[in-house]
Write an enzyme that holds these catalytic residues in place. Structure first.
Site, PDB file in Angstrom:
ATOM      1  N   PRO A  84       9.922  -1.503   3.392  1.00 13.32           N
ATOM      2  CA  PRO A  84       9.235  -2.435   4.459  1.00 13.32           C
ATOM      3  C   PRO A  84       8.472  -3.371   3.852  1.00 13.32           C
ATOM      4  O   PRO A  84       7.629  -3.340   2.640  1.00 13.32           O
ATOM      5  CB  PRO A  84       8.543  -1.452   5.250  1.00 13.32           C
ATOM      6  CG  PRO A  84       8.044  -0.501   4.292  1.00 13.32           C
ATOM      7  CD  PRO A  84       9.330  -0.195   3.290  1.00 13.32           C
TER       8      PRO A  84
ATOM      9  N   GLN B 172       8.459   1.040  10.590  1.00 18.13           N
ATOM     10  CA  GLN B 172       7.146   1.397   9.977  1.00 18.13           C
ATOM     11  C   GLN B 172       6.026   1.014  10.868  1.00 18.13           C
ATOM     12  O   GLN B 172       6.051  -0.133  11.246  1.00 18.13           O
ATOM     13  CB  GLN B 172       6.979   0.691   8.585  1.00 18.13           C
ATOM     14  CG  GLN B 172       5.664   1.257   8.093  1.00 18.13           C
ATOM     15  CD  GLN B 172       5.256   0.572   6.680  1.00 18.13           C
ATOM     16  OE1 GLN B 172       5.118  -0.456   6.563  1.00 18.13           O
ATOM     17  NE2 GLN B 172       5.286   1.563   5.508  1.00 18.13           N
TER      18      GLN B 172
ATOM     19  N   CYS C 172      -0.641   0.504   2.219  1.00 18.97           N
ATOM     20  CA  CYS C 172      -0.972  -0.818   2.282  1.00 18.97           C
ATOM     21  C   CYS C 172      -2.537  -0.800   1.857  1.00 18.97           C
ATOM     22  O   CYS C 172      -3.228  -0.451   2.533  1.00 18.97           O
ATOM     23  CB  CYS C 172      -0.764  -1.577   3.589  1.00 18.97           C
ATOM     24  SG  CYS C 172      -1.329  -3.552   3.657  1.00 18.97           S
TER      25      CYS C 172
ATOM     26  N   LYS D 218       4.639   7.016   3.849  1.00 23.41           N
ATOM     27  CA  LYS D 218       4.896   5.983   2.884  1.00 23.41           C
ATOM     28  C   LYS D 218       3.455   5.891   2.053  1.00 23.41           C
ATOM     29  O   LYS D 218       2.633   5.264   2.855  1.00 23.41           O
ATOM     30  CB  LYS D 218       5.501   4.784   3.280  1.00 23.41           C
ATOM     31  CG  LYS D 218       5.635   3.750   1.810  1.00 23.41           C
ATOM     32  CD  LYS D 218       6.721   2.428   1.924  1.00 23.41           C
ATOM     33  CE  LYS D 218       6.628   1.624   0.954  1.00 23.41           C
ATOM     34  NZ  LYS D 218       5.523   0.638   0.879  1.00 23.41           N
TER      35      LYS D 218
ATOM     36  N   HIS E 285       4.936   5.154  -3.367  1.00 18.51           N
ATOM     37  CA  HIS E 285       4.823   4.146  -4.279  1.00 18.51           C
ATOM     38  C   HIS E 285       4.193   4.578  -5.517  1.00 18.51           C
ATOM     39  O   HIS E 285       3.143   4.828  -5.392  1.00 18.51           O
ATOM     40  CB  HIS E 285       4.122   2.956  -3.719  1.00 18.51           C
ATOM     41  CG  HIS E 285       4.096   1.659  -4.543  1.00 18.51           C
ATOM     42  ND1 HIS E 285       3.574   0.592  -3.788  1.00 18.51           N
ATOM     43  CD2 HIS E 285       4.320   1.476  -5.738  1.00 18.51           C
ATOM     44  CE1 HIS E 285       3.657  -0.436  -4.857  1.00 18.51           C
ATOM     45  NE2 HIS E 285       4.099   0.037  -6.020  1.00 18.51           N
TER      46      HIS E 285
ATOM     47  N   GLY F  96      11.993  -2.719  -3.148  1.00 25.69           N
ATOM     48  CA  GLY F  96      11.436  -3.719  -2.369  1.00 25.69           C
ATOM     49  C   GLY F  96      11.664  -5.300  -2.901  1.00 25.69           C
ATOM     50  O   GLY F  96      12.867  -5.916  -2.512  1.00 25.69           O
ATOM     51  N   ARG F  97      11.015  -5.830  -3.693  1.00 24.27           N
ATOM     52  CA  ARG F  97      11.157  -7.062  -3.871  1.00 24.27           C
ATOM     53  C   ARG F  97      12.383  -7.475  -4.516  1.00 24.27           C
ATOM     54  O   ARG F  97      13.119  -8.660  -4.337  1.00 24.27           O
ATOM     55  CB  ARG F  97       9.975  -7.425  -5.067  1.00 24.27           C
ATOM     56  CG  ARG F  97       8.525  -7.528  -4.592  1.00 24.27           C
ATOM     57  CD  ARG F  97       7.569  -7.550  -5.398  1.00 24.27           C
ATOM     58  NE  ARG F  97       7.306  -6.244  -5.972  1.00 24.27           N
ATOM     59  CZ  ARG F  97       6.292  -5.594  -6.843  1.00 24.27           C
ATOM     60  NH1 ARG F  97       5.434  -6.352  -7.196  1.00 24.27           N
ATOM     61  NH2 ARG F  97       6.356  -4.763  -7.317  1.00 24.27           N
TER      62      ARG F  97
END
Ligand SMILES: Cc1cc2nc3c(=O)[nH]c(=O)nc-3n(C[C@H](O)[C@H](O)[C@H](O)COP(=O)(O)O)c2cc1C
Length: 344
Positions: free
Chosen positions: A24, A77, A107, A146, A178, A240-241
């Site tokens: 996400p 999410q 986050c 997550k 993560h 992700g990136r």
């Protein structure tokens, strides 16, 4: 010798396979990106951007949650910590047809911390557990979490294990980890994705200590070979990136990670397949760059990649006929690749 559990092609769990997930990402993994990414991989599990429970309940729901069925398998999410609100959102997610509902406990942004959303919740495992239990009661979708491997002041392995155990007892079977801590004061969200070191070994240890749980590793994965190695140690991977900046990475996912040998669209065919989607978006009053801003990296590493990127990021704003520009780009890229005899 370590047993090779997850190298088996199919994980026998209900719900979508999480061998390869696209993370996400706020402002990036919107429905346009997801439609585009899905053209490249049929099997990658895609996630929405985080949507807060307050926004789902009070905002423009269709705009926030609507998606094209072609995007499936797709997970929603959510951000929040109010169990009853999150439970309502989980019901709504199921009605919308999502394949999974995921809670964001990773986050680090100040904005969300003030509302008890994101990584700060790692300090409140019981609150997360309560939310997970309520979400599970409210829907039949898999409810996943997550999170980070810790936050500043709460970064021991014991505390991580306690978090996972507490949330698991509330019914969560899948943890997307993560592999770095979040530092909740003094670092921007971007710095929090770069500065705290990656510690994959912590995630591997988690899998060894909780073999019954599905553990998905995230952070810094950029190539399929590393991902395959990780799949020998954990159950799934999330990228992700790299999946955003180099989206054609997804072209190897179906064959190399899911054992699906069906042909993959070439980059040019992906462009051609996006054309009717863009035309529909324009016809409904949208602008072409809403869609094409996600496609800038499609030709990364190939001749003409810079031209493609430049045309779609600046020339597009000067043109009256954006689809005309798009058609020209298809022809130009096709000629450039043929000239160099490159695989499209
Ligand atoms: C622009 C951007 C937005 C992000 N937004 C979210 C988000 O909404 N929810 C979330 O859980 N993580 C978010 N992340 C973090 C990613 O999901 C992922 O955990 C992180 O980028 C590490 O993976 P990577 O190294 O493969 O990029 C975001 C990352 C980026 C770059």
């Amino acid at each position: 010798m370590q047993a090779k559990r997850s190298a088996d092609p199919i994980i026998t769990r209900p719900g979508p396979s999480r061998r390869f997930c696209v993370a996400p990402m706020m402002d990036w993994t919107d429905r346009h990106y997801r439609y585009f990414a899905r053209l490249v991989s049929r099997h990658a599990l895609l996630y929405t951007e985080m949507v807060t429970s307050g926004a789902v309940l009070k905002g423009d729901r269709e705009r926030l949650l609507g998606f094209d069925v072609a995007e499936h398998p797709l997970a929603l999410q959510l951000g929040g910590s109010n169990a009853s609100e999150l439970a309502q959102c989980a019901t709504i997610a199921e009605e919308y047809g999502y394949a999974e509902v995921n809670l964001n406990v990773g986050c680090p942004s100040d904005r969300v911390q003030n509302n008890l959303i994101g990584a700060c919740l790692m300090a409140h495992p019981h609150l997360v557990a309560e939310a997970v239990a309520a979400m599970r009661d409210a829907c039949s979708l898999p409810v996943t979490v997550k999170h980070r491997i810790g936050i500043n002041g709460r970064d021991s392995y014991e505390q991580l294990g306690d978090f996972v155990e507490t949330v698991h007892k509330a019914g969560c079977e899948t943890f997307i980890v993560h592999a770095r801590i979040a530092i909740l004061e003094g670092l921007s969200p971007k710095e929090n994705r770069e500065i705290p070191p990656l510690r994959y070994e912590v995630v591997h240890q988690l899998k060894r200590d909780f073999p019954q749980l599905e553990i998905i590793i995230n952070g810094g994965l950029v190539d399929i070979e590393t991902i395959r190695t990780e799949l020998e140690l954990v159950d799934g991977t999330m990228v992700g990136r790299e999946a955003y900046h180099n989206p054609y990475l997804l072209a190897d996912v179906d064959r190399l990670l899911f054992g699906d040998d069906a042909p993959v669209l070439s980059r040019l065919d992906v462009l051609r397949a996006m054309r009717p989607y863009i035309a529909r978006h324009l016809a409904s009053g949208g602008q072409m760059h809403h869609v094409t801003r996600h496609m800038l990296g499609l030709f990364q590493g190939l001749p003409g990649a810079r031209h493609f990127r430049r045309q779609l990021s600046s020339e597009i704003h000067r043109r009256q006929d954006p689809l005309g520009l798009f058609d020209e780009l298809i022809s130009e890229m096709s000629a450039r690749l043929e000239q160099r005899d490159c695989p499209a």
